[in-house]
Design an enzyme around this catalytic site. Sequence first.
Site, PDB file in Angstrom:
ATOM      1  N   SER A 208       0.806  -1.224   0.000  1.00  0.00           N
ATOM      2  CA  SER A 208       0.000   0.000   0.000  1.00  0.00           C
ATOM      3  C   SER A 208       0.833   1.266   0.000  1.00  0.00           C
ATOM      4  CB  SER A 208      -0.951   0.007   1.201  1.00  0.00           C
ATOM      5  OG  SER A 208      -0.234   0.072   2.412  1.00  0.00           O
TER       6      SER A 208
ATOM      7  N   LYS B  23       0.973   4.446   7.158  1.00  0.00           N
ATOM      8  CA  LYS B  23       0.482   5.301   6.079  1.00  0.00           C
ATOM      9  C   LYS B  23       1.161   6.672   6.199  1.00  0.00           C
ATOM     10  CE  LYS B  23      -2.629   2.198   4.867  1.00  0.00           C
ATOM     11  NZ  LYS B  23      -2.537   1.420   3.617  1.00  0.00           N
TER      12      LYS B  23
END
Length: 223
Positions: free
Chosen positions: A46, A91
């Site tokens: 990701s 993230k």
Amino acid sequence: MTDRTTPDGVLYRIRPRASRLGRLLLAGGALLLLASCRNFSVPSGSNIPTLLVGDIVMVLPFGEGPATGAPARGDMAVFRLPKERSSYFIKRVIGLPGDRIQMRNGRLFINGDMVRREPAGSYKTAVEFGSEKPVPKYREILANGRTYEVIEIQGDSGYYDNTDEYVVPASHCFVMGDNRDNSDDSRDLAAVGYIPLENFVGKPWRVLFSTAKAQMRLFKIIQ
């Protein structure tokens, strides 16, 4: 430095050696810094191209070493998932409390201003049946000067490349993956959503080592 001359009158300089105490303090500081780190493995893609599957990253608690006291815009950050605190995600922090965040045609807008984006070539990533294909890669430049690279597997027409405007609540942050079309992040309010500040664990600092194939990533700084 100390200036000296030879018997022939030639000027030279003597660089003083670091004291033994200074060397010990420096080594001790480095050991304390390493001792404060936690190591996390990267299980998904990701955050390609910044982090790869198989990277083992060193994470500093916010407020220690080169990590600031709280997540800053543009930081990579480790946090506990709000709906499942036993799960840890990595993230990039995009929105701070009170910010308005939106994606329009693949472009990131913060508080109504489009974030600057420059082409950065392409990146080969895995697709169906084990093959690879080049996908667009860009460098985003935030207003605070932070820069990082992102990829767009589906160009600027991915599922989350057009969104409503998100308003980040007080004491929360908005996070996104650098692999913009293949990331579970704050754009999915049901699964991830806004991240409470208290859920942040620390800032990924360096790649300690990696099992990713054909990658020289030993002690690589994480941007």
